[in-house]
Design a protein around this motif. Structure first.
Motif, PDB file in Angstrom:
ATOM      1  N   GLY A 157       0.788  -1.219   0.000  1.00 28.60           N
ATOM      2  CA  GLY A 157       0.000   0.000   0.000  1.00 28.60           C
ATOM      3  C   GLY A 157       0.821   1.270   0.000  1.00 28.60           C
ATOM      4  O   GLY A 157       2.037   1.268  -0.208  1.00 28.60           O
ATOM      5  N   LEU A 158       0.115   2.370   0.267  1.00 27.85           N
ATOM      6  CA  LEU A 158       0.666   3.719   0.151  1.00 27.85           C
ATOM      7  C   LEU A 158       0.485   4.487   1.447  1.00 27.85           C
ATOM      8  O   LEU A 158      -0.575   4.422   2.076  1.00 27.85           O
ATOM      9  CB  LEU A 158      -0.062   4.469  -0.981  1.00 27.85           C
ATOM     10  N   THR A 159       1.535   5.216   1.834  1.00 25.08           N
ATOM     11  CA  THR A 159       1.406   6.292   2.804  1.00 25.08           C
ATOM     12  C   THR A 159       1.133   7.560   2.011  1.00 25.08           C
ATOM     13  O   THR A 159       1.987   8.012   1.242  1.00 25.08           O
ATOM     14  CB  THR A 159       2.690   6.468   3.629  1.00 25.08           C
ATOM     15  N   LEU A 160      -0.042   8.125   2.164  1.00 32.00           N
ATOM     16  CA  LEU A 160      -0.374   9.348   1.442  1.00 32.00           C
ATOM     17  C   LEU A 160       0.243  10.523   2.192  1.00 32.00           C
ATOM     18  O   LEU A 160      -0.284  10.964   3.207  1.00 32.00           O
ATOM     19  CB  LEU A 160      -1.885   9.531   1.331  1.00 32.00           C
ATOM     20  N   CYS A 161       1.381  11.022   1.687  1.00 31.61           N
ATOM     21  CA  CYS A 161       2.016  12.200   2.278  1.00 31.61           C
ATOM     22  C   CYS A 161       1.705  13.386   1.386  1.00 31.61           C
ATOM     23  O   CYS A 161       2.280  13.532   0.296  1.00 31.61           O
ATOM     24  CB  CYS A 161       3.521  12.018   2.438  1.00 31.61           C
ATOM     25  N   THR A 162       0.792  14.227   1.832  1.00 29.36           N
ATOM     26  CA  THR A 162       0.360  15.351   1.016  1.00 29.36           C
ATOM     27  C   THR A 162       1.444  16.402   0.868  1.00 29.36           C
ATOM     28  O   THR A 162       1.421  17.182  -0.094  1.00 29.36           O
ATOM     29  CB  THR A 162      -0.897  15.994   1.618  1.00 29.36           C
TER      30      THR A 162
ATOM     31  N   VAL B  91     -11.901  12.730   0.688  1.00 30.00           N
ATOM     32  CA  VAL B  91     -11.646  11.439   0.045  1.00 30.00           C
ATOM     33  C   VAL B  91     -11.350  10.367   1.090  1.00 30.00           C
ATOM     34  O   VAL B  91     -11.868   9.239   1.016  1.00 30.00           O
ATOM     35  CB  VAL B  91     -10.474  11.550  -0.951  1.00 30.00           C
ATOM     36  N   LEU B  92     -10.523  10.696   2.081  1.00 32.52           N
ATOM     37  CA  LEU B  92     -10.148   9.711   3.098  1.00 32.52           C
ATOM     38  C   LEU B  92     -11.345   9.318   3.967  1.00 32.52           C
ATOM     39  O   LEU B  92     -11.505   8.140   4.322  1.00 32.52           O
ATOM     40  CB  LEU B  92      -9.016  10.267   3.962  1.00 32.52           C
ATOM     41  N   ILE B  93     -12.201  10.279   4.298  1.00 31.87           N
ATOM     42  CA  ILE B  93     -13.394   9.967   5.089  1.00 31.87           C
ATOM     43  C   ILE B  93     -14.340   9.067   4.291  1.00 31.87           C
ATOM     44  O   ILE B  93     -14.926   8.115   4.830  1.00 31.87           O
ATOM     45  CB  ILE B  93     -14.110  11.271   5.504  1.00 31.87           C
TER      46      ILE B  93
ATOM     47  N   LEU C 146      -3.336  16.298  -5.592  1.00 26.84           N
ATOM     48  CA  LEU C 146      -3.432  15.459  -4.395  1.00 26.84           C
ATOM     49  C   LEU C 146      -4.820  14.866  -4.179  1.00 26.84           C
ATOM     50  O   LEU C 146      -4.933  13.668  -3.875  1.00 26.84           O
ATOM     51  CB  LEU C 146      -2.975  16.236  -3.171  1.00 26.84           C
ATOM     52  N   PRO C 147      -5.912  15.631  -4.318  1.00 27.16           N
ATOM     53  CA  PRO C 147      -7.219  14.978  -4.168  1.00 27.16           C
ATOM     54  C   PRO C 147      -7.435  13.862  -5.195  1.00 27.16           C
ATOM     55  O   PRO C 147      -8.000  12.809  -4.867  1.00 27.16           O
ATOM     56  CB  PRO C 147      -8.204  16.139  -4.373  1.00 27.16           C
ATOM     57  N   ALA C 148      -6.961  14.068  -6.427  1.00 23.25           N
ATOM     58  CA  ALA C 148      -7.118  13.037  -7.458  1.00 23.25           C
ATOM     59  C   ALA C 148      -6.280  11.809  -7.135  1.00 23.25           C
ATOM     60  O   ALA C 148      -6.734  10.665  -7.315  1.00 23.25           O
ATOM     61  CB  ALA C 148      -6.737  13.603  -8.827  1.00 23.25           C
ATOM     62  N   ILE C 149      -5.055  12.015  -6.649  1.00 21.51           N
ATOM     63  CA  ILE C 149      -4.209  10.878  -6.256  1.00 21.51           C
ATOM     64  C   ILE C 149      -4.846  10.121  -5.105  1.00 21.51           C
ATOM     65  O   ILE C 149      -4.890   8.879  -5.094  1.00 21.51           O
ATOM     66  CB  ILE C 149      -2.798  11.374  -5.898  1.00 21.51           C
ATOM     67  N   ALA C 150      -5.364  10.850  -4.113  1.00 16.01           N
ATOM     68  CA  ALA C 150      -6.012  10.201  -2.970  1.00 16.01           C
ATOM     69  C   ALA C 150      -7.197   9.358  -3.435  1.00 16.01           C
ATOM     70  O   ALA C 150      -7.386   8.211  -2.990  1.00 16.01           O
ATOM     71  CB  ALA C 150      -6.453  11.247  -1.963  1.00 16.01           C
ATOM     72  N   GLU C 151      -7.993   9.895  -4.350  1.00  9.66           N
ATOM     73  CA  GLU C 151      -9.170   9.157  -4.822  1.00  9.66           C
ATOM     74  C   GLU C 151      -8.767   7.944  -5.646  1.00  9.66           C
ATOM     75  O   GLU C 151      -9.348   6.864  -5.508  1.00  9.66           O
ATOM     76  CB  GLU C 151     -10.058  10.087  -5.641  1.00  9.66           C
ATOM     77  N   ARG C 152      -7.764   8.101  -6.498  1.00  9.89           N
ATOM     78  CA  ARG C 152      -7.348   6.993  -7.365  1.00  9.89           C
ATOM     79  C   ARG C 152      -6.833   5.803  -6.559  1.00  9.89           C
ATOM     80  O   ARG C 152      -7.126   4.642  -6.894  1.00  9.89           O
ATOM     81  CB  ARG C 152      -6.282   7.480  -8.336  1.00  9.89           C
ATOM     82  N   PHE C 153      -6.079   6.086  -5.498  1.00  9.97           N
ATOM     83  CA  PHE C 153      -5.423   5.003  -4.762  1.00  9.97           C
ATOM     84  C   PHE C 153      -6.034   4.773  -3.375  1.00  9.97           C
ATOM     85  O   PHE C 153      -5.434   4.073  -2.545  1.00  9.97           O
ATOM     86  CB  PHE C 153      -3.929   5.308  -4.636  1.00  9.97           C
TER      87      PHE C 153
END
Length: 391
Positions: free
Chosen positions: A268-273, A329-331, A284-291
């Motif tokens: 997996g991924l650590t989402l570091c904004t 996205v995270l919620i 960043l919102p698009a990356i968060a949603e994609r993954f």
């Protein structure tokens, strides 16, 4: 979301667990920094630290990080022992109930900054990456062949001017800043030592690093699946080649390649904004949603970018990244996981790289990891999470 706090442990951190309790965080992000890279984290050492964390009223939520030895990144020699040690450390962590591991695959250096106390409007200081100072280091202090090609002519000209006007103290301060992204490492390099480390990567380009990274994933992800663990890679910081070394976790294409290299929820991924946010091409919102299904941990921080490639740590809600959109996205992803009945639906997050404010000044905490600055960030993020959660 689970509110977490990075703590470097009693040997290294000037901030205590009772102080962290007052921030409202409930999870601790921690690593056994005293253990050299490549050696086994024993179950006894893990259990002792976990007990200390729990006595203070916290959960050891995430390991950050279980370091990957440089020989693995270079594919240097017989690596069977290093892979075996990594898997055994994973097994020992899992046996003690610590099942999320954040790690990175950055060669030689971790996060890189040129200024540890850049002034902030209205007081305080922040971490900053100044392109011309990094160019001065690479071109004039390190003498790296071809370094000029990595910077614009304007940046190179400013680098030359700075270097010619600087003295030994300024150059030593720059070296110290660049080395400060290795808080748990045993190696700190002078110029000669850094040159020697870089020489070990001669002939190793992007494709070689990717190949070596894929081998690492193939060696450890099956074990993670059996142990019920989640590994989550931290993006490159900054998300660009540094010192002529390839960085391979810098954008959405890189992330997609990694997650497809070994198809598994454990990969997996650590989402570091903040790290990803320093690259102008990253949405960043698009990356968060994609993954989103593969995000196991989040570093929520913000940066303000300059056209020449420089950037600095902004207040958590004040930089170039739309933090509210990312949190939405995270919620939503947490809600999806809850609907599936998953026990691990909550995504651990922590504020990252806070400003040095008020009583933080002069305390001597790790650069980017002060008490009050991060508490401000956590409070701001808590408000966003609460508002988004309530529609």
């Amino acid at each position: 979301m689970e509110e977490c706090w990075r703590w470097y442990g009693p040997e290294f951190d000037r901030i205590t667990l009772p102080e962290i309790a007052q921030t409202g965080a409930t999870g601790i992000v921690h690593a056994l920094h005293e253990i050299p890279y490549g050696e086994i984290w024993t179950r006894e050492a893990i259990a002792a630290r976990k007990a200390q964390i729990e006595r203070a009223g916290f959960r050891w939520s995430v390991v950050e990080s279980l370091p990957i030895h440089e020989r693995i990144k270079r594919d240097d020699g017989d690596l069977s022992g290093l892979f075996a040690n990594y898997r055994q450390s994973m097994a020992n962590l899992a046996a003690e109930g610590v099942t999320t591991i954040c790690y990175n695959f950055m060669p030689v250096l971790d996060w890189t900054r040129t200024d540890l106390q850049a002034p902030v409007a209205r007081g305080g200081s922040c971490l900053r990456f100044e392109a011309y100072r990094m160019a001065a280091f690479e071109i004039h202090m390190l003498g790296r062949e071809g370094a000029e090609d990595d910077y614009s002519p304007e940046v190179c000209a400013r680098a030359k001017t700075w270097f010619e006007a600087s003295g030994e103290a300024e150059r030593n301060a720059l070296l110290h800043a660049i080395m400060s992204g290795l808080p748990g490492a045993f190696d700190r390099y002078d110029i000669a030592g850094l040159k020697a480390q870089l020489a070990l990567y001669d002939g190793i380009g992007r494709e070689e690093i990717r190949r070596n990274y894929k081998r690492f994933l193939e060696e450890v992800i099956p074990a993670a699946e059996e142990l019920g663990m989640r590994l989550c890679v931290h993006p490159d910081d900054p998300p660009r080649n540094i010192l002529g070394l390839p960085r391979v976790v810098s954008n959405a294409e890189d992330i997609a390649w990694i997650l497809q290299a070994v198809e598994s929820l454990a990969n997996g991924l650590t989402l570091c904004t903040g790290s990803l946010g320093a690259n102008p091409v990253n949405d960043l919102p698009a990356i968060a949603e994609r993954f989103a299904p593969r995000i196991h941990f989040a570093h929520l921080r913000n940066v303000k970018k300059d056209p020449d490639g420089s950037f600095e740590e902004a207040a958590h809600l004040a930089g170039d990244t739309d933090m509210i959109a990312v949190v939405k996205v995270l919620i939503a992803e947490e809600a999806r996981r809850k609907a599936e009945g998953r026990a691990d639906a909550a995504i651990p997050m922590r504020p990252d790289h806070g400003h040095e404010l008020l009583a933080d000044v002069g305390r001597g905490t790790f650069p980017g990891y002060p008490l009050i600055g991060r508490m401000r960030g956590l409070a701001e993020l808590r408000g966003v999470v609460m508002a988004v959660s309530h529609g």
